[in-house]
Each structure stands twice: as structure tokens, then as C-alpha cells.
Design an enzyme around this catalytic site. Structure first.
Site, PDB file in Angstrom:
ATOM      1  N   GLN A 147     -27.726 -11.898  47.010  1.00 38.79           N
ATOM      2  CA  GLN A 147     -27.117 -12.051  48.335  1.00 38.79           C
ATOM      3  C   GLN A 147     -26.626 -10.700  48.865  1.00 38.79           C
ATOM      4  O   GLN A 147     -26.774 -10.397  50.046  1.00 38.79           O
ATOM      5  CB  GLN A 147     -25.955 -13.049  48.271  1.00 38.79           C
ATOM      6  CG  GLN A 147     -25.023 -13.042  49.462  1.00 38.79           C
ATOM      7  CD  GLN A 147     -25.700 -13.402  50.778  1.00 38.79           C
ATOM      8  OE1 GLN A 147     -26.768 -13.992  50.792  1.00 38.79           O
ATOM      9  NE2 GLN A 147     -25.067 -13.015  51.884  1.00 38.79           N
ATOM     10  N   GLU A 148     -26.061  -9.901  47.969  1.00 34.33           N
ATOM     11  CA  GLU A 148     -25.456  -8.643  48.401  1.00 34.33           C
ATOM     12  C   GLU A 148     -26.477  -7.534  48.654  1.00 34.33           C
ATOM     13  O   GLU A 148     -26.306  -6.723  49.563  1.00 34.33           O
ATOM     14  CB  GLU A 148     -24.450  -8.157  47.342  1.00 34.33           C
ATOM     15  CG  GLU A 148     -23.235  -9.056  47.159  1.00 34.33           C
ATOM     16  CD  GLU A 148     -22.269  -8.993  48.327  1.00 34.33           C
ATOM     17  OE1 GLU A 148     -22.726  -9.155  49.483  1.00 34.33           O
ATOM     18  OE2 GLU A 148     -21.072  -8.783  48.094  1.00 34.33           O
ATOM     19  N   SER A 149     -27.550  -7.477  47.841  1.00 33.71           N
ATOM     20  CA  SER A 149     -28.427  -6.305  47.920  1.00 33.71           C
ATOM     21  C   SER A 149     -29.907  -6.604  47.803  1.00 33.71           C
ATOM     22  O   SER A 149     -30.715  -5.676  47.854  1.00 33.71           O
ATOM     23  CB  SER A 149     -28.048  -5.320  46.810  1.00 33.71           C
ATOM     24  OG  SER A 149     -28.325  -5.896  45.531  1.00 33.71           O
TER      25      SER A 149
END
Length: 445
Positions: free
Chosen positions: A293-295
Site C-alpha cells: 500500500q505504501e510503496s
């Protein structure tokens, strides 16, 4: 939907009422101690019919039952419904959990109170010119209702044994064929199996119950009392929250991209996820889901707010965690994993693992101080912020300046946090589907 919910509540209410009438309040507690003592003398063998990869409400409930009474128990997973039935009839297992209608089970078994409901759907790639309909053996009782709606398909029905997923795969080998499954059948599986759609749904709602050997009197009594406690303590609702949530919302194209990333990117980082999962007791699939989700598992990712790295740690958080280089992917994974553990440990121990992780994820994204503001808002509105359904409603209020008299730490992007959690849950479910044997931790998600 309200009628369905009311029917389920009434079943639970009358199940509880029968227990109280039979035992009386003091009798229940005396019987619980006596029954628990009797069951503890032996190992309880429990059969669980698996319909899909990953965990389920049924498994979560039975593991909690075992844990609550410190029982010696073995859970046997069955791919075959008929094999489970045979072992149950031949007393090889004392309890069977099959997610089939308790109205249509054999009379030789005892039953727990109804704990969930079952609605059945027909899934097809093409609902025109249907060539064959596969009905799982555990849902054979629904054939009569289905034929009322589609009498012309009587000669094209085949009852087969196996899980929903195996039957879905079998169906897709045959042109214009369909299969029956529980209506809650995973949306992940729908994408995995070439995007089928519901062509028919039963009007009837069938109660689900555990089946208990008729000779296992202490076990039966303990199960009845335990379900009564779940209802009284409102724990059943908390169990159901996790498994009723519509996590999966990826399109077919998005899912293809995700699967390609799992194939090409994840192998490089899986060992690192597993390493820090074991060190900090954070499920590795959850770490992987947060990282995606973040990267998107890209070590040089930078957010629009300037947050950098694999796990998108802010410079302040990285400094707090002792991370020297937040752009180094291994340091970022270590820091993010430790931070998730740290946040999980700050949450109340009385709530479920799922709820603690939801709170930890919210804190990870919006910050613990802002989450405490949401808890204050919940208290002001007499809402329970530890239920995900409520938290989704409350978090967007962090953007409303009308609540500044309650918020000590000001406004924040609450809607973004809801999207963050939804996406992490979605990726976690997809990863669980692809990795059917995730490494367990003491804090399973």
C-alpha cells in the site's frame, strides 16, 4: 437486509432463552465448570470443512472456544465434505463444522446455537445457455429451491464433493457451466476464477450451527454455554465484523498487476518480511500488505507529502525508531514492522486481534494522537471506536472543524486513513488467498 439481521438476532435470542430456562442463571455457571472439567479429560477432535484459502469465521470461533477453556484439541481440516461426514458418523471426530444448513443435518447429531446464516448463490461466467450446474454436496439441500426457479435445468445438475474453490475451477473447464456456493464466497476468488457473476440467489436464509456427537454430553453443554456467553458479552458481533467486511474491491486489471508484482517483486523481499515478522510477532502478510500500500514494494517510493521509503516512515518516526536511513528498504521494513508491533501493544487487550490491528493501522497512518482524538469523539457520541464499522464512520470526522472542541490535536486526513486501512485489508486478503499457509504468529490477523 434488516429482515435477515432480525431473523439472525431472534435465533440467537431464543437459543439463549432456552439455555436459561433449562439451567437457570446459577445452574449455567455450575454446569460450565463441570462440563469444562469433563471435556478437559480428553483430546477433542474437531473437523473443519474448508471452502477457501485463508482463515474463516468458523475457524476463529472454534480456536477461541478452545483457548477460552484451555482444552486439548486437534482441528482436522477436510477438503472433502463426505469424508468429514463419514468420520463424524464413525465417531472419529466429536464435532463437525461444515457451514451447511443445520435444518438439513442428520438427526443423530446435537447442535450448537445458530451462529451465522447461509445464503446460496449460483455463479456463472455466462448465464445464457447453461450447459451444466455443479452443486457442492454440502449444499445439495438447495437443489429443490433452485429448481423452482429453473426447472428446465434439472437434467443438467451434478452434485460433487469438494471446496467451493475446487468446484469453481472444475466449472471453468466446461463451457457455459455454473456452480453453487455460499453467497459470501470470496470476491478474491471471483477475480482469481476469471470474474464470474451471481446468476441466482436463494430467497431462504439457512441457520448455521456446529454439529456435536450425540454422546459428547459435556462437550455439547460447554458449547451451548460458551455461545450464550458470546451473545451476552457482545463478542459474537466482534467476530462477525471481521469476516463480513467487504474487503476486496480490486478490478480484474488491478488484480493482474498485483499478481504480477507478487511474482516479480515480492520474492526479493519475502525473507525480510518473514524475518521481522518472527522478530516482532507481526504477521508477515500484514507487513507485506502495508508495504505494498505504501510503496508498491518499490524502495525509492516517495509520497506526495514527502514521506519516503518502503514503509513510508516520516523522518520523525524513523528517528523515534532508531532508523538511520529510512530510504534503505531493509531498515524501513524493520522500522515499519517494529512500529506496527509497538502500536498493536498500545491497544486494549480485551478486544480481538483483528480490532487491535485495525487500531494499529489507523495509528500508523494518521498518528496515535489523532486516533486518541477519534476515541474522544466516539465517547462523546456513545459509539464503540474499536469496531471497524464505527471507526470508518468516525475517522472522516477528523477533517471537520466543527469537532475542534473535542480534538486536542487538531484536524487530519481521516478519509485518507479509511482508504489506507481498506486497501491494506484488501491486499492482505489477496495475499492470504495466494499464500494458503502463512506463517503463524502469536498475534494472527
Amino acid at each position: 437486509m434488516k429482515i435477515k439481521s432480525l431473523a439472525f438476532t431472534l435465533v440467537l435470542f431464543f437459543s439463549t432463552l432456552v439455555i436459561f430456562i433449562t439451567n437457570g442463571c446459577h445452574g449455567v455457571y455450575l454446569d460450565e465448570s463441570k462440563a469444562a472439567s469433563g471435556v478437559a479429560q480428553t483430546t477433542v477432535h474437531i473437523g473443519l470443512h474448508r471452502d477457501r484459502a485463508g482463515k474463516s469465521l468458523d475457524e476463529a470461533l472454534v480456536k477461541s472456544f478452545i483457548k477460552d477453556y484451555g482444552l486439548k484439541a486437534e482441528i482436522h481440516n477436510y477438503a472433502s465434505f463426505e469424508e468429514l461426514n463419514s468420520d463424524f458418523e464413525n465417531n472419529k471426530i466429536e464435532m463437525a463444522i461444515t457451514r451447511t444448513s443445520s435444518r438439513h443435518t442428520r438427526s443423530f447429531s446435537l447442535q450448537s446455537p445458530a451462529y451465522d446464516d447461509l445464503q446460496i448463490s449460483l455463479f456463472c461466467k455466462n448465464s445464457e445457455n447453461i450447459s451444466q450446474v455443479f452443486i457442492p454436496a454440502k449444499l445439495a439441500f438447495a437443489q429443490k429451491e433452485f429448481l423452482i426457479a429453473a426447472p428446465d435445468l434439472q437434467d443438467r445438475i451434478t452434485v460433487v464433493d469438494g471446496s467451493f474453490e475446487s468446484i469453481a475451477e472444475k466449472s471453468y473447464q466446461i463451457k457455459n457451466s455454473c456452480f453453487m456456493a455460499e453467497s459470501k464466497f470470496s470476491k478474491t476468488s471471483q477475480v482469481e476464477n476469471k470474474k464470474y457473476a451471481k446468476a441466482w440467489t436463494s430467497e431462504n436464509i439457512y441457520p448455521l450451527a456446529w454439529l456435536i456427537n450425540k454422546d459428547a454430553n459435556d462437550l455439547n453443554k460447554l458449547v451451548q454455554i460458551w455461545f450464550q456467553k458470546l451473545i451476552r458479552e457482545n463478542r459474537m458481533v466482534r467476530f462477525k465484523d471481521q469476516y463480513d467486511a467487504p474487503f476486496f474491491k480490486m478490478s480484474l486489471l488491478e488484480y493482474k498487476h498485483f499478481k504480477n508484482d507478487v511474482k516479480t517483486k515480492l520474492p526479493q523481499w519475502k525473507k525480510v518480511f518473514v524475518k521481522y515478522s518472527e522478530k516482532y510477532q507481526v504477521p508477515w502478510l500484514l507487513i507485506a500488505a502495508v508495504a505494498y500500500q505504501e510503496s508498491r514494494w518499490e524502495s525509492e517510493a516517495t509520497s506526495y507529502t514527502g514521506v519516503k521509503g518502503f514503509m513510508q516512515l516520516t523522518s520523525q518516526t524513523a528517528q523515534h525508531l532508531g532508523i538511520a536511513d529510512r530510504e534503505d528498504p531493509i531498515q524501513s521494513i524493520q522500522g515499519g514492522s517494529y512500529y506496527l508491533q509497538y502500536l498493536y501493544d498500545k491497544m486494549p487487550t480485551k478486544i480481538t486481534h483483528f480490532e487491535r490491528w485495525i487500531q494499529a493501522l489507523a495509528s500508523y497512518n494518521i498518528g496515535y494522537a489523532h486516533l486518541r482524538d477519534i476515541h474522544r469523539l466516539a465517547q462523546a457520541r456513545s459509539m464503540d471506536p474499536y469496531r471497524w464499522k464505527n471507526l470508518k464512520v468516525l475517522l472522516p470526522e477528523k477533517e471537520n472543524d466543527e469537532n475542534l472542541d473535542i480534538f486536542i490535536y487538531g484536524l487530519a486526513r481521516g478519509e485518507e486513513t479509511v482508504d489506507f486501512i481498506d486497501n491494506v485489508l484488501m491486499y492482505h486478503e489477496a495475499l492470504t488467498h495466494l499464500f494458503t499457509q502463512p506463517l503463524p504468529t502469536s498475534r494472527d490477523f
